[in-house]
Structures are given as structure tokens and as C-alpha cells.
Design a protein around this motif. Structure first.
Motif, PDB file in Angstrom:
ATOM      1  N   PRO A   1      -9.675   2.541  -2.546  1.00  0.00           N
ATOM      2  CA  PRO A   1      -8.312   2.121  -2.886  1.00  0.00           C
ATOM      3  C   PRO A   1      -7.935   0.924  -2.622  1.00  0.00           C
ATOM      4  N   GLU A   2      -8.239   0.477  -1.361  1.00  0.00           N
ATOM      5  CA  GLU A   2      -7.844  -0.716  -0.873  1.00  0.00           C
ATOM      6  C   GLU A   2      -8.305  -2.053  -1.786  1.00  0.00           C
TER       7      GLU A   2
ATOM      8  N   SER B   1     -17.155  -0.673  -5.510  1.00  0.00           N
ATOM      9  CA  SER B   1     -15.850  -1.571  -4.685  1.00  0.00           C
ATOM     10  C   SER B   1     -16.473  -2.113  -3.362  1.00  0.00           C
TER      11      SER B   1
ATOM     12  N   VAL C   1      -3.528  -0.586 -14.001  1.00  0.00           N
ATOM     13  CA  VAL C   1      -3.173   0.613 -13.137  1.00  0.00           C
ATOM     14  C   VAL C   1      -2.143   1.474 -14.279  1.00  0.00           C
TER      15      VAL C   1
ATOM     16  N   ASP D   1      -5.227  -5.336  -7.969  1.00  0.00           N
ATOM     17  CA  ASP D   1      -4.016  -5.485  -8.786  1.00  0.00           C
ATOM     18  C   ASP D   1      -3.052  -6.479  -8.232  1.00  0.00           C
ATOM     19  N   ARG D   2      -2.951  -6.920  -6.885  1.00  0.00           N
ATOM     20  CA  ARG D   2      -1.964  -7.816  -6.647  1.00  0.00           C
ATOM     21  C   ARG D   2      -2.772  -9.146  -6.810  1.00  0.00           C
TER      22      ARG D   2
ATOM     23  N   GLY E   1      -1.118   6.073 -11.104  1.00  0.00           N
ATOM     24  CA  GLY E   1      -1.991   5.179 -10.041  1.00  0.00           C
ATOM     25  C   GLY E   1      -3.592   4.861 -10.013  1.00  0.00           C
ATOM     26  N   TYR E   2      -4.003   5.556 -11.223  1.00  0.00           N
ATOM     27  CA  TYR E   2      -5.469   5.315 -11.449  1.00  0.00           C
ATOM     28  C   TYR E   2      -5.639   4.467 -12.454  1.00  0.00           C
ATOM     29  N   HIS E   3      -6.755   3.821 -12.677  1.00  0.00           N
ATOM     30  CA  HIS E   3      -7.201   2.717 -13.444  1.00  0.00           C
ATOM     31  C   HIS E   3      -8.258   3.428 -14.586  1.00  0.00           C
TER      32      HIS E   3
ATOM     33  N   TYR F   1      -9.022  -1.536  -5.078  1.00  0.00           N
ATOM     34  CA  TYR F   1      -8.499  -1.406  -6.426  1.00  0.00           C
ATOM     35  C   TYR F   1      -6.790  -2.211  -6.190  1.00  0.00           C
ATOM     36  N   SER F   2      -6.125  -1.699  -5.031  1.00  0.00           N
ATOM     37  CA  SER F   2      -4.985  -2.326  -4.872  1.00  0.00           C
ATOM     38  C   SER F   2      -4.912  -3.752  -4.671  1.00  0.00           C
ATOM     39  N   HIS F   3      -5.966  -4.320  -3.954  1.00  0.00           N
ATOM     40  CA  HIS F   3      -6.054  -5.771  -3.855  1.00  0.00           C
ATOM     41  C   HIS F   3      -6.326  -6.528  -5.282  1.00  0.00           C
TER      42      HIS F   3
END
Length: 309
Positions: free
Chosen positions: A187-188, A266, A27, A194-195, A31-33, A190-192
Motif C-alpha cells: 500500500p505504501e 512492489s 486510483v 500516486d503522490r 482506493g484500488y488501482h 502504491y500511495s507513493h
């Protein structure tokens, strides 16, 4: 502007897409990848009919459940229309009638196809003559997948996925896709991812790149080789958020007529590659008998195009 009105109504068709390869970098500060993607446009389409109006309005119909599609300025096609008007200095409006054929929030770029079709349709309807390159630049401002929906065919995307280079693809690739009745938020996902990477100390590559084996398989028209090289870094996150997709992937990949499967973008749409039309039909029938909605599509196909109205 070449003339005030060149048509009463314009009809444009744009394709959905599959990411046959998708590598996701870390990231960034914004906030983008950074990503590296091999896109293929497939024969599942959105159609946009544009007609003159004093305001910017949109309606949605078609075989796809469009309950969650916004009918205001959040709609990407409406944003595309407003962008063309603002860029060209056009003071009127447009009514957009979207006929959906690509799953909503399914990882196949249906909303991006709507935006690409709206760009082309409004430019033709209003006679603004912005030209292909300028429309492509506008497309990049709307989202990473919109420029590819304009271009179609097969392409490599870098940066956020919107820096496109056409890729040579020989022949035809046959896919069986299984959509889901409930979408996944990009977005969810991508965020997941990253986590999950943070929890496992996995360090993503700083310079995503498409595997040369993918490019070689596309150039050769070799479905077997392409199946062996399929990859989607978002797939792990999508499977974690929607565990039932793992069962579908395992089932599809166990069928003899399937060369391999992948979550599209996604997700949650899952795509299985077959060796040809007959194998795809056999795979479609088998998955349908197991209770899944299965659709046979092929690629590559052309990008956004004006059709007779």
C-alpha cells in the motif's frame, strides 16, 4: 462433503511470482488501482501443511526471516482456511504449518502463495470438494495475487490483477533474484506512486494493457526480447522509497550475463533475466561476490499442488 476426513495431514506447495510487466492505472474511488500484469510463477515455493484441529492456528518456519509474519487472523492463510470452512459449512478447525521459501514483503507474492496453498489444503483435508473454479473465486476474495498462485504458469492479470487469462509461454526463463532483508509495504508503494504522479502531472492510462511485445516474447521463449520489454510502473516508487535498489539494478544490468533487471511487484526484491541456466549461474556468482544474496530460479512452474505428505 464427500467424507468427514480424507487425510490426517495434507501438504501443498505454491509458487512465488514475478511480474514481468506491470502497468498501473489511476486510483479508483474504492482506493484500488486497475492494473495489467504479466505474471510468471517461479521455482521459489511456500509449503503449507494442514492438520485437523478444533481451532484455527498457524506456525511459520523455513529459511526466510518470518519475524513480521502474523500468527493470528491477520495471516492470509488463516483467513483462507476460515473462508473454506465458512463456505462449505465445516465446523472444525485446522492447524497450518507454513514453511516459507519466498521473501516476506518482497513483491513476490509469498503471502498469496500461502493463502492459495491453504485453500487447496483445507479443501483436501476436510473433503469439502469445492472444486477448482469455486476455489478460484474464493482466492479472488482474499487478494489480487492469490488466484495466480492457484493457477501458476504464465498469465495475464487485469482489473485488480485477479482477472486471469493463461498466457502461452514457450520453454524456460532463468532469473536471478536478489531479496532484501527489509520488506516494502505494498500500500505504501502504491500511495507513493500516486503522490509522484500528482507532483509531476503524469496522467496514468485509464485502460492498462500488457504490451504485445511481452506476449510475443513469452510465446517465442525469447529471453532477449522479454528483457527488452520488462516494465513495472511501481518500480519508480520503490526506487524512491529505497534508493539502494537503484545501485543494485545498475550493478546487475552492467554484468554481461544479465539481459535486464526489474523490481518484482512492489519490491524490494530485484530480478535479473539471463539467457539460460549457465548465464544465470554466472550472474548469481558475480552478484554473490559483490556481497548480495542471489538466488537462481526459473519459470514458469505449476501453481498450488498437493504433494505426498
Amino acid at each position: 462433503m464427500s467424507q468427514a476426513f480424507i487425510a490426517d495431514r495434507v501438504r501443498v506447495r505454491a509458487p512465488g511470482k514475478l511480474n514481468v510487466f506491470f502497468e498501473v492505472g489511476g486510483v479508483q474511488d474504492d482506493g484500488y488501482h486497475d492494473v495489467a500484469s504479466a505474471y510468471q510463477a517461479v521455482s521459489l515455493y511456500e509449503e503449507v501443511w494442514a492438520s485437523h484441529s478444533d481451532d484455527f492456528t498457524v506456525s511459520v518456519s523455513g529459511s526466510i526471516d518470518s519475524t513480521d509474519v502474523p500468527l493470528d487472523d491477520r495471516n492470509l492463510a488463516v483467513r483462507a482456511a476460515r473462508l473454506v470452512a465458512r463456505t462449505a459449512g465445516y465446523e472444525g478447525g485446522v492447524h497450518l504449518d507454513i514453511v516459507k521459501g519466498v521473501p516476506v514483503a518482497g513483491g513476490m507474492g509469498g503471502g498469496s502463495a500461502d493463502a492459495a496453498a491453504a485453500l487447496v489444503a483445507c479443501d483436501a483435508l476436510w473433503g469439502t470438494d469445492l472444486g477448482g473454479q469455486r476455489l478460484q473465486r474464493l482466492a479472488a476474495r482474499l487478494g489480487a495475487d492469490v488466484p495466480f498462485a492457484m493457477l501458476g504458469g504464465t498469465a495475464i492479470g487485469t482489473g485488480r490483477g485477479d482477472q486471469l487469462s493463461p498466457a502461452l509461454a514457450k520453454g524456460r526463463f532463468d532469473w536471478v533474484i536478489v531479496p532484501s532483508s527489509e520488506g516494502l509495504s505494498t500500500p505504501e508503494v502504491y500511495s507513493h506512486l500516486d503522490r509522484m504522479r500528482g507532483a509531476s502531472d503524469i496522467r496514468p492510462t485509464s485502460s492498462p494493457d500488457v504490451d504485445p511485445a511481452v506476449l510475443q516474447a513469452l510465446r517465442a521463449g525469447d529471453a532477449v526480447a522479454l528483457a527488452a520489454a520488462l516494465r513495472n510502473d511501481l518500480q519508480t516508487a520503490a526506487l524512491s522509497l529505497r534508493p539502494s535498489l537503484r545501485d543494485l539494478l545498475e550493478l546487475g544490468e552492467s554484468i554481461d550475463s544479465s539481459l535486464g533487471g526489474i523490481v518484482s511487484g512492489s519490491g524490494p526484491t530485484v530480478a535479473f533475466l539471463a539467457e539460460g541456466p549457465e548465464a544465470a549461474l554466472e550472474l548469481q556468482v558475480t552478484l554473490s561476490a559483490a556481497g548480495y544474496e542471489a538466488l537462481h530460479v526459473h519459470g514458469p512452474v505449476s501453481g498450488a499442488r498437493i504433494l505426498p505428505a
